[in-house]
Design a protein around this motif. Structure first.
Motif, short mmCIF file in Angstrom:
data_model
loop_
_atom_site.label_atom_id
_atom_site.label_comp_id
_atom_site.label_asym_id
_atom_site.label_seq_id
_atom_site.Cartn_x
_atom_site.Cartn_y
_atom_site.Cartn_z
N LEU A 25 -34.64 126.07 78.86
CA LEU A 25 -36.04 126.54 78.80
C LEU A 25 -36.13 128.06 78.66
O LEU A 25 -36.86 128.56 77.81
N LYS A 26 -35.40 128.79 79.48
CA LYS A 26 -35.50 130.26 79.45
C LYS A 26 -34.97 130.82 78.13
O LYS A 26 -35.51 131.78 77.60
N GLN A 29 -37.42 130.71 75.31
CA GLN A 29 -38.51 131.68 75.41
C GLN A 29 -38.12 133.08 74.93
O GLN A 29 -38.96 133.98 74.90
N GLN A 30 -36.86 133.28 74.54
CA GLN A 30 -36.45 134.60 74.06
C GLN A 30 -37.18 134.96 72.77
O GLN A 30 -37.38 134.12 71.89
N GLU A 31 -37.54 136.21 72.67
CA GLU A 31 -38.31 136.69 71.52
C GLU A 31 -37.49 136.62 70.23
O GLU A 31 -36.31 136.94 70.21
N ALA A 42 -40.95 127.94 72.28
CA ALA A 42 -41.19 129.09 73.17
C ALA A 42 -41.83 128.75 74.51
O ALA A 42 -41.70 129.51 75.46
N THR A 43 -42.49 127.60 74.61
CA THR A 43 -43.11 127.23 75.89
C THR A 43 -42.43 125.97 76.41
O THR A 43 -41.81 125.22 75.65
N ASP A 46 -43.59 123.10 74.35
CA ASP A 46 -43.00 123.10 73.01
C ASP A 46 -41.57 122.57 73.05
O ASP A 46 -41.17 121.76 72.21
#
Length: 191
Positions: A25-26, A29-31, A42-43, A46
């Motif tokens: 999960l984390k 979420q990385q850009e 990203a979520t 998602d």
């Protein structure tokens, strides 16, 4: 379908499931992690949808999704998969690969690709492995070429991206008869 765990001294690829997807999960979420992909990760919602789609395709025997565990750092790194599996024609794609920024350029991806190519050609006895990359994604294209992928053509404006852009995809392939030379040169230190 018998699902393999692909593993060497650097990486372990095991089946991505609804029980383990939360391990990444984390990372999801990385850009700009999937800048050139139409995948939404990203979520938490998602990523759950992404995993559910992969699991459904796995049940239909058209995909084998993997969660990536980096043994060097003792951490989950991302995901990859066999996709568009054509059992009759013995052709599949390797793709949907994303690993966290901190794992990029460390040799992890090369180890992943070695294990996947070895399994596709030596266990599944497939005749061809294909890769697709956004024509703008020079890093991915170079990585595919580094492992022996031959550029076979360009699919013009074949995929709608999340921002509405219609990308063109570079198509690469490796044939089974090319694998022995690639294995002994590009991947000579990976077994």
């Amino acid at each position: 379908m018998n699902t393999p765990t692909l593993e060497n001294n650097r990486v372990k690829l095991s089946l991505l499931t609804l029980n383990n997807y939360s391990e990444i999960l984390k990372i999801g979420q990385q850009e700009n992690l999937v800048l050139y992909s139409p995948s939404k990760i990203a979520t938490p919602e998602d990523l759950k949808n992404y995993a559910e789609t992969a699991v459904t395709a796995y049940q239909n025997e058209t995909v084998i999704p993997f969660i990536v565990f980096d043994k060097q750092t003792n951490a989950y790194a991302g995901t990859t998969r066999f996709a568009h599996i054509d059992w009759h024609n013995k052709v599949l794609h390797i793709g949907w690969t994303w690993i966290g920024h901190e794992f990029q350029g460390t040799g992890l991806n090369m180890n992943m690709k070695f294990l996947m190519l070895q399994y596709a050609f030596e266990v599944l006895k497939f005749d061809k492995v294909e890769f697709r990359a956004d024509e703008r994604n020079i890093a991915s294209r170079k990585a595919i070429e580094k492992i022996g992928g031959t550029l076979e053509g360009l699919l013009r404006k074949d995929m709608l991206m999340l921002d509405g852009f219609k990308r063109s995809s570079c198509c690469y392939g490796i044939l089974i008869e090319e694998w022995p030379a690639i294995k002994t040169t590009t991947f000579k230190d990976f077994e």
